[in-house]
Design a protein around this motif. Structure first.
Motif, PDB file in Angstrom:
ATOM      1  N   TYR A 112      -5.988   6.912  -3.853  1.00  0.00           N
ATOM      2  CA  TYR A 112      -4.777   6.798  -3.150  1.00  0.00           C
ATOM      3  C   TYR A 112      -4.392   7.545  -2.056  1.00  0.00           C
ATOM      4  CZ  TYR A 112       0.343   7.410  -2.665  1.00  0.00           C
ATOM      5  OH  TYR A 112       1.925   7.579  -2.136  1.00  0.00           O
ATOM      6  N   PHE A 113      -4.902   8.910  -2.433  1.00  0.00           N
ATOM      7  CA  PHE A 113      -4.414   9.872  -1.509  1.00  0.00           C
ATOM      8  C   PHE A 113      -5.556   9.682  -0.192  1.00  0.00           C
ATOM      9  CE2 PHE A 113      -3.391  12.434  -5.558  1.00  0.00           C
ATOM     10  CZ  PHE A 113      -1.916  12.567  -5.037  1.00  0.00           C
ATOM     11  N   GLU A 114      -6.737   9.275  -0.520  1.00  0.00           N
ATOM     12  CA  GLU A 114      -7.518   8.797   0.437  1.00  0.00           C
ATOM     13  C   GLU A 114      -6.994   7.709   1.295  1.00  0.00           C
ATOM     14  OE1 GLU A 114     -12.234   7.451   1.175  1.00  0.00           O
ATOM     15  OE2 GLU A 114     -11.584   8.227  -0.754  1.00  0.00           O
ATOM     16  N   ASN A 115      -6.397   6.638   0.751  1.00  0.00           N
ATOM     17  CA  ASN A 115      -5.917   5.465   1.342  1.00  0.00           C
ATOM     18  C   ASN A 115      -4.590   6.181   2.147  1.00  0.00           C
ATOM     19  OD1 ASN A 115      -5.249   2.941   2.526  1.00  0.00           O
ATOM     20  ND2 ASN A 115      -4.290   2.476   0.348  1.00  0.00           N
ATOM     21  N   VAL A 116      -3.698   6.888   1.683  1.00  0.00           N
ATOM     22  CA  VAL A 116      -2.660   7.468   2.469  1.00  0.00           C
ATOM     23  C   VAL A 116      -2.960   8.201   3.790  1.00  0.00           C
ATOM     24  CG1 VAL A 116      -0.865   9.050   2.204  1.00  0.00           C
ATOM     25  CG2 VAL A 116      -0.966   7.629   0.340  1.00  0.00           C
ATOM     26  N   GLN A 117      -4.030   9.066   3.703  1.00  0.00           N
ATOM     27  CA  GLN A 117      -4.398   9.788   4.986  1.00  0.00           C
ATOM     28  C   GLN A 117      -5.034   8.727   5.912  1.00  0.00           C
ATOM     29  OE1 GLN A 117      -4.240  12.826   5.524  1.00  0.00           O
ATOM     30  NE2 GLN A 117      -3.246  12.917   3.532  1.00  0.00           N
ATOM     31  N   LYS A 118      -5.817   7.534   5.345  1.00  0.00           N
ATOM     32  CA  LYS A 118      -6.005   6.653   6.429  1.00  0.00           C
ATOM     33  C   LYS A 118      -5.054   5.782   7.002  1.00  0.00           C
ATOM     34  CE  LYS A 118      -9.245   2.799   6.502  1.00  0.00           C
ATOM     35  NZ  LYS A 118      -8.375   1.926   7.615  1.00  0.00           N
ATOM     36  N   ILE A 119      -3.789   5.370   6.093  1.00  0.00           N
ATOM     37  CA  ILE A 119      -2.888   4.627   6.508  1.00  0.00           C
ATOM     38  C   ILE A 119      -1.948   5.642   7.477  1.00  0.00           C
ATOM     39  CG2 ILE A 119      -0.501   3.848   5.964  1.00  0.00           C
ATOM     40  CD1 ILE A 119      -1.784   3.073   3.373  1.00  0.00           C
ATOM     41  N   LYS A 120      -1.929   6.946   7.433  1.00  0.00           N
ATOM     42  CA  LYS A 120      -1.206   7.778   8.409  1.00  0.00           C
ATOM     43  C   LYS A 120      -1.893   8.166   9.567  1.00  0.00           C
ATOM     44  CE  LYS A 120       1.617  10.614   4.935  1.00  0.00           C
ATOM     45  NZ  LYS A 120       1.630  12.038   4.269  1.00  0.00           N
ATOM     46  N   GLU A 161       5.769  -0.282  10.036  1.00  0.00           N
ATOM     47  CA  GLU A 161       4.528  -0.598   9.374  1.00  0.00           C
ATOM     48  C   GLU A 161       4.183   0.635   8.705  1.00  0.00           C
ATOM     49  OE1 GLU A 161       2.178  -1.827  12.436  1.00  0.00           O
ATOM     50  OE2 GLU A 161       3.112  -3.942  12.525  1.00  0.00           O
ATOM     51  N   LEU A 162       4.283   1.678   9.039  1.00  0.00           N
ATOM     52  CA  LEU A 162       3.632   2.806   8.283  1.00  0.00           C
ATOM     53  C   LEU A 162       4.488   3.083   6.827  1.00  0.00           C
ATOM     54  CD1 LEU A 162       2.153   5.705   7.823  1.00  0.00           C
ATOM     55  CD2 LEU A 162       3.903   6.782   9.333  1.00  0.00           C
ATOM     56  N   LYS A 163       5.955   2.969   7.034  1.00  0.00           N
ATOM     57  CA  LYS A 163       6.524   3.246   5.652  1.00  0.00           C
ATOM     58  C   LYS A 163       6.206   1.957   4.895  1.00  0.00           C
ATOM     59  CE  LYS A 163      10.464   5.205   8.012  1.00  0.00           C
ATOM     60  NZ  LYS A 163      11.761   5.134   8.590  1.00  0.00           N
ATOM     61  N   SER A 164       6.131   0.766   5.426  1.00  0.00           N
ATOM     62  CA  SER A 164       5.894   0.024   4.578  1.00  0.00           C
ATOM     63  C   SER A 164       4.467  -0.086   3.855  1.00  0.00           C
ATOM     64  CB  SER A 164       5.817  -1.704   5.438  1.00  0.00           C
ATOM     65  OG  SER A 164       5.608  -2.665   4.511  1.00  0.00           O
ATOM     66  N   ALA A 165       3.529   0.388   4.613  1.00  0.00           N
ATOM     67  CA  ALA A 165       2.134   0.532   4.188  1.00  0.00           C
ATOM     68  C   ALA A 165       2.036   1.527   3.010  1.00  0.00           C
ATOM     69  CB  ALA A 165       0.988   0.819   5.048  1.00  0.00           C
ATOM     70  N   LEU A 166       2.828   2.550   3.272  1.00  0.00           N
ATOM     71  CA  LEU A 166       2.774   3.666   2.308  1.00  0.00           C
ATOM     72  C   LEU A 166       3.393   3.290   0.979  1.00  0.00           C
ATOM     73  CD1 LEU A 166       3.665   6.763   4.612  1.00  0.00           C
ATOM     74  CD2 LEU A 166       1.850   6.429   3.127  1.00  0.00           C
ATOM     75  N   PHE A 167       4.531   2.360   1.145  1.00  0.00           N
ATOM     76  CA  PHE A 167       5.132   1.947   0.111  1.00  0.00           C
ATOM     77  C   PHE A 167       4.399   1.086  -0.910  1.00  0.00           C
ATOM     78  CE2 PHE A 167       8.052  -1.414  -2.090  1.00  0.00           C
ATOM     79  CZ  PHE A 167       8.933  -0.574  -2.675  1.00  0.00           C
ATOM     80  N   ARG A 203       0.969  -0.026  -5.756  1.00  0.00           N
ATOM     81  CA  ARG A 203      -0.332  -0.269  -6.218  1.00  0.00           C
ATOM     82  C   ARG A 203      -0.852   0.465  -7.167  1.00  0.00           C
ATOM     83  NH1 ARG A 203      -1.322  -2.679  -0.953  1.00  0.00           N
ATOM     84  NH2 ARG A 203      -2.223  -0.870  -0.448  1.00  0.00           N
ATOM     85  N   MET A 204      -0.963   1.810  -6.824  1.00  0.00           N
ATOM     86  CA  MET A 204      -1.353   3.188  -7.347  1.00  0.00           C
ATOM     87  C   MET A 204      -0.567   3.074  -8.618  1.00  0.00           C
ATOM     88  SD  MET A 204      -0.506   6.428  -8.395  1.00  0.00           S
ATOM     89  CE  MET A 204       0.542   6.889  -7.034  1.00  0.00           C
ATOM     90  N   GLN A 205       0.698   3.108  -8.681  1.00  0.00           N
ATOM     91  CA  GLN A 205       1.619   3.004  -9.782  1.00  0.00           C
ATOM     92  C   GLN A 205       1.292   1.961 -10.859  1.00  0.00           C
ATOM     93  OE1 GLN A 205       5.680   3.206  -8.180  1.00  0.00           O
ATOM     94  NE2 GLN A 205       5.797   5.733  -8.210  1.00  0.00           N
ATOM     95  N   THR A 206       1.024   0.748 -10.262  1.00  0.00           N
ATOM     96  CA  THR A 206       0.768  -0.318 -11.226  1.00  0.00           C
ATOM     97  C   THR A 206      -0.482  -0.148 -11.916  1.00  0.00           C
ATOM     98  OG1 THR A 206       1.927  -1.698  -9.712  1.00  0.00           O
ATOM     99  CG2 THR A 206       0.460  -2.984 -11.122  1.00  0.00           C
ATOM    100  N   GLU A 207      -1.628   0.311 -11.166  1.00  0.00           N
ATOM    101  CA  GLU A 207      -2.912   0.710 -11.712  1.00  0.00           C
ATOM    102  C   GLU A 207      -3.064   1.677 -12.705  1.00  0.00           C
ATOM    103  OE1 GLU A 207      -5.399   1.226  -8.273  1.00  0.00           O
ATOM    104  OE2 GLU A 207      -5.414  -0.882  -7.774  1.00  0.00           O
ATOM    105  N   VAL A 208      -2.201   2.775 -12.420  1.00  0.00           N
ATOM    106  CA  VAL A 208      -2.012   3.936 -13.477  1.00  0.00           C
ATOM    107  C   VAL A 208      -1.272   3.556 -14.548  1.00  0.00           C
ATOM    108  CG1 VAL A 208      -0.883   6.101 -13.738  1.00  0.00           C
ATOM    109  CG2 VAL A 208      -2.173   5.709 -11.663  1.00  0.00           C
TER     110      VAL A 208
END
Length: 564
Positions: free
Chosen positions: A136-144, A166-172, A177-182
């Motif tokens: 998730y953290f890796e994905n956040v860095q890529k999205i940003k 789009e940035l806010k939507s992608a981060l949300f 997804r991360m919270q669902t998987e956790v």
């Protein structure tokens, strides 16, 4: 059915193997063959004993409720079932010793394998959670990073706004997804422990274990814990607790003395005792999404009646030019009973009066109880000209409202006892009766309750009458704390309502517990006591109380909106 010696040998062998295994290789605890063998053995032992008894008792209960059966047929069936129960009890007694022995061995084995299995699942899921969070953290860095490029390449403000959105939507989405998987991983961990508890319950034939239940509740709480929800549910209590801690800490430095003493605690509980009755009464009306503004006047009328009857000698007060009276010729027990009964009858009458207009004509309790308050207020002041009725007979006052001397310096207030009894009675009504369940149903949704066959009119009337009984008892006891007059109880309705709201009984209806109302009373009384102890100006006390009330209602409204 496997014999106990064979099961014991298999169990010991399996325990030794488990200690040396890296993995059990089980998809579920229910897949373990030895647990299945124990369950099969216990089922065979119990099917003609305890299990048959339970089944027959259910059949007897069903037969008694069956209105289609003739009386003779029903009696014969019940007799046959009762005879079968006697036979089943003999089997149960014959198998009791071996049942107990196998159950003990089975649970011992189940605990060993469950500990290994739960540890295994926890390790797997914790590792998976760590991977999910890292991804998730890796994905956040890529999205940003991608968003920064888009914003940098944007040709105008509109393109920049689009890229930011789009940035806010992608981060949300990524966070969801991360919270669902956790959450799935946490569910797997919780399920492993739940299976362990359920298997042990099955082995005990449905009997739970307080330690296992506590552990399960704790794990469920930890897995479902959210800081935002915790603060929303408990933020006010934490703030009040912090306030009490500050008061306790600064009290000695102000010269007021030590606030946290047994004597002060008993004083707080004594002051809470009569107020408890008012809160327990108004709590039912708030549960129905209503309120009661007549509480203070109910206290006045009940206290005046009690003071008139229990006054030593001739009363100085005339009621509507009748009197003065002297009840001292009557036996003490008769006078006490008369005062209590008349206090309850008068309070119940006026509560039922307000309740009728609310239940029948759908007038909001705010209006019907306000009108009732004015009626009582006028009758009392006109009837007594506002003259206090005087003190209660000293012996009677000590008998009911006095204190037991525990040590030379500590005494226990007797008024605490009836308050505890009132809490128990109210809790039983709310939680263990059909009427209590109907209260929640009507408070949650009156129309749905009506459609389901609940009489909204009689439930509403019942709540008002119950409130009147609590008010009457509280008003009777209030006379033991002060000289009663038409002005007694002024403002008590606000304290009672505030205590209920602080205790978590929602103004939106259908939500709340008696325990919350009781805690709310103690919190509010403690607050007043602390402020008075620290010599805070009375006017400032009103400000602090008002802020607490608005905070409690605001938090309740936020929780209600979130539920919607």
């Amino acid at each position: 059915m496997a014999d106990i010696e064979t099961l014991a040998k298999q169990s010991e062998k399996r325990k030794a193997e488990i200690a040396n295994l890296d993995s059990l290789g089980l998809k579920s605890l229910y897949d373990d063959e030895l647990i299945k063998s124990y369950q099969d053995s216990l089922y065979e032992l119990r099917k003609d004993g305890i299990n048959k008894i339970l089944d027959l008792k259910q059949k007897i209960a069903a037969a008694k409720k069956n209105k289609m059966l003739d009386y003779d047929v029903k009696a014969k069936m019940i007799e046959e079932y009762s005879n079968s129960i006697l036979d089943a009890k003999k089997v149960q007694n014959e198998n009791a010793a071996i049942d107990k022995e196998i159950t003990k061995a089975a649970i011992s084995y189940a605990n060993v394998i469950s500990k290994k299995y739960i540890s295994e699942i926890d390790a797997i899921q914790d590792s998976e959670i760590a991977k999910i969070k890292a991804a998730y953290f890796e994905n956040v860095q890529k999205i940003k990073s991608d968003a920064e490029k888009k914003i940098a390449e944007a040709k105008n403000d509109m393109d920049k706004e689009t890229a930011s959105y789009e940035l806010k939507s992608a981060l949300f989405d990524a966070k969801n997804r991360m919270q669902t998987e956790v959450g799935r991983c946490k569910d797997a961990k919780r399920q492993a422990f739940t299976d362990h508890v359920q298997i042990n319950r099955n082995l005990r034939n449905g009997n739970s274990n307080i330690i296992e239940d506590t552990q399960l509740n704790f794990k469920n709480y930890v897995n479902n814990f959210k800081l935002s929800k915790f603060l929303l549910d408990n933020g006010l209590y934490l703030a009040i607790l912090l306030f009490f801690i500050i008061c306790i800490a600064i009290a000695p430095s102000t010269g007021a003395g030590n606030l946290l003493t047994i004597s002060n605690i008993f004083s707080i509980l004594e002051q809470s005792s009569t107020r408890m009755f008012y809160a327990l009464g108004v709590a039912g009306l708030i549960l129905l999404a209503g309120t009661d503004l007549s509480v203070g006047r109910m206290v006045a009328i009940g206290s005046v009646i009690t003071g008139l009857i229990l006054h030593p000698g001739v009363n100085i007060v005339k009621f509507f030019n009748m009197g003065p009276w002297d009840f001292t010729a009557l036996p003490t027990g008769v006078r006490i009973a008369m005062a209590l009964i008349l206090s309850i009858v008068c309070c119940t009458f006026f509560c039922a009066f307000a309740g009728f207009f609310t239940a029948k004509l759908k007038i909001h309790p705010f209006v019907s109880t306000l009108a009732t308050q004015l009626v009582i207020y006028g009758l009392l002041f006109f009837g007594t000209t506002g003259t206090p009725v005087g003190s209660i007979d000293a012996d009677i006052k000590d008998l009911i409202g006095g204190r037991w001397q525990l040590t030379p310096y500590i005494s226990f207030p007797k008024l605490i006892i009836p308050a505890i009894i009132a809490i128990i009675v109210a809790w039983f009504i709310w939680n263990k009766t059909t009427f209590g369940k109907n209260m929640y149903a009507v408070g949650g949704n009156a129309e749905a309750a009506s459609v389901s066959g609940i009489s909204v009119f009689w439930v509403t009337m019942g709540v008002f009458i119950m409130a009147g009984i609590f008010y009457g008892c509280g008003a009777f006891l209030e006379a033991f704390r002060a000289n009663a007059s038409a002005g007694t109880g002024q403002g008590f309705e606000m304290d009672a309502i505030a205590a209920c709201v602080v205790g978590g009984i929602s103004f939106n209806g259908g939500i709340g517990k008696i325990g919350g109302a009781a805690i709310g009373v103690i919190i509010f009384t403690s607050l007043t006591y602390c402020l008075t102890f620290l010599k805070i100006d009375t006017n400032l006390q009103f400000v602090i109380k008002g802020l607490i009330i608005i905070a409690a209602v605001a938090l309740d409204s936020i929780k209600y909106l979130k539920r919607k």
